[in-house]
Design a protein around this motif. Structure first.
Motif, mmCIF file in Angstrom:
data_model
loop_
_atom_site.group_PDB
_atom_site.id
_atom_site.type_symbol
_atom_site.label_atom_id
_atom_site.label_comp_id
_atom_site.label_asym_id
_atom_site.label_seq_id
_atom_site.Cartn_x
_atom_site.Cartn_y
_atom_site.Cartn_z
ATOM 1 N N ILE A 113 -12.193 5.563 -13.207
ATOM 2 C CA ILE A 113 -12.604 6.386 -12.440
ATOM 3 C C ILE A 113 -13.660 7.236 -13.375
ATOM 4 O O ILE A 113 -14.865 7.403 -12.435
ATOM 5 C CB ILE A 113 -11.397 7.630 -12.228
ATOM 6 N N ARG A 168 -7.597 5.512 -15.452
ATOM 7 C CA ARG A 168 -8.349 6.694 -15.444
ATOM 8 C C ARG A 168 -9.687 6.704 -16.219
ATOM 9 O O ARG A 168 -10.650 7.432 -15.505
ATOM 10 C CB ARG A 168 -7.418 7.624 -16.610
ATOM 11 N N VAL A 192 -9.047 14.311 -13.152
ATOM 12 C CA VAL A 192 -8.127 13.158 -13.146
ATOM 13 C C VAL A 192 -7.048 13.424 -14.166
ATOM 14 O O VAL A 192 -7.138 13.948 -15.220
ATOM 15 C CB VAL A 192 -8.814 12.013 -13.789
#
Length: 185
Positions: free
Chosen positions: A112, A109, A47
């Motif tokens: 995730i 972020r 990411v």
């Protein structure tokens, strides 16, 4: 522990960077992103979070839950259920604004990684990286657990990890071993 709090920075848009934007950034020599690094990160499911000013990427940080390059000789094997940030950059004219903090605390972020079962993070900062050490000290809730050292003795890679670091599962892996093995997710 990772927090899933919203993150913003006045005058900047902070968001997860999509693969197309990451590939475009590789063409900008100022951004210090090689095509090889970008493609490996995309393939690895890493990411990348970025800060944008007037639509232009001016800062970024890569993070993974699998493995990451460390230097030309070693990669880092990330412990299970943790995430690790491994590549960050901010254009010089935007430094000192704490953009890394905003990117590291971006809800999208962190969500995730939480969905991947990674609710903690581990940091490894080189003793020579004074700006990252200052940033970590100022913005982090990290708890110091020990030291991790890597070097070569002749052609033989050598790693030293203090006991608490070993307990996490953090490992240095010689690049030749990374290239000859598959990474388990």
């Amino acid at each position: 522990r990772l927090q899933s709090a919203p993150s913003s920075h006045p005058g900047y848009e902070v968001k997860v960077v999509d693969p197309k934007t990451l590939r475009e950034a590789c063409r900008d020599p100022e951004m210090d992103i090689s095509t090889e690094l970008a493609e490996a990160a995309i393939a690895n499911g890493d990411v990348i979070t970025g800060a944008f000013k007037d639509g232009r990427l001016i800062s970024y940080v890569f993070a993974t839950h699998v493995s990451a390059p460390h230097d030309p000789f070693f990669s880092i094997r990330v412990p299970p259920k943790m995430r690790y940030a491994y590549k960050g950059y901010t254009h010089p004219e935007h430094r000192g604004l704490h953009l890394m903090y905003a990117m590291s605390h971006l809800r999208a972020r962190n969500d995730i990684f939480i969905q991947r079962g990674c609710k903690q993070h581990i940091a490894f900062i080189g003793a020579w990286n004074l700006s990252s050490l200052r940033s970590n000290r100022r913005t982090s809730t990290n708890r110091f657990i020990g030291y991790a050292v890597n070097t070569y003795w002749g052609k033989r890679p050598i790693s030293f990890l203090t006991p608490r670091v070993k307990q996490t599962g953090f490992r240095f892996v010689a690049q030749s071993q990374v290239e000859n093995s598959t990474v388990a997710e």
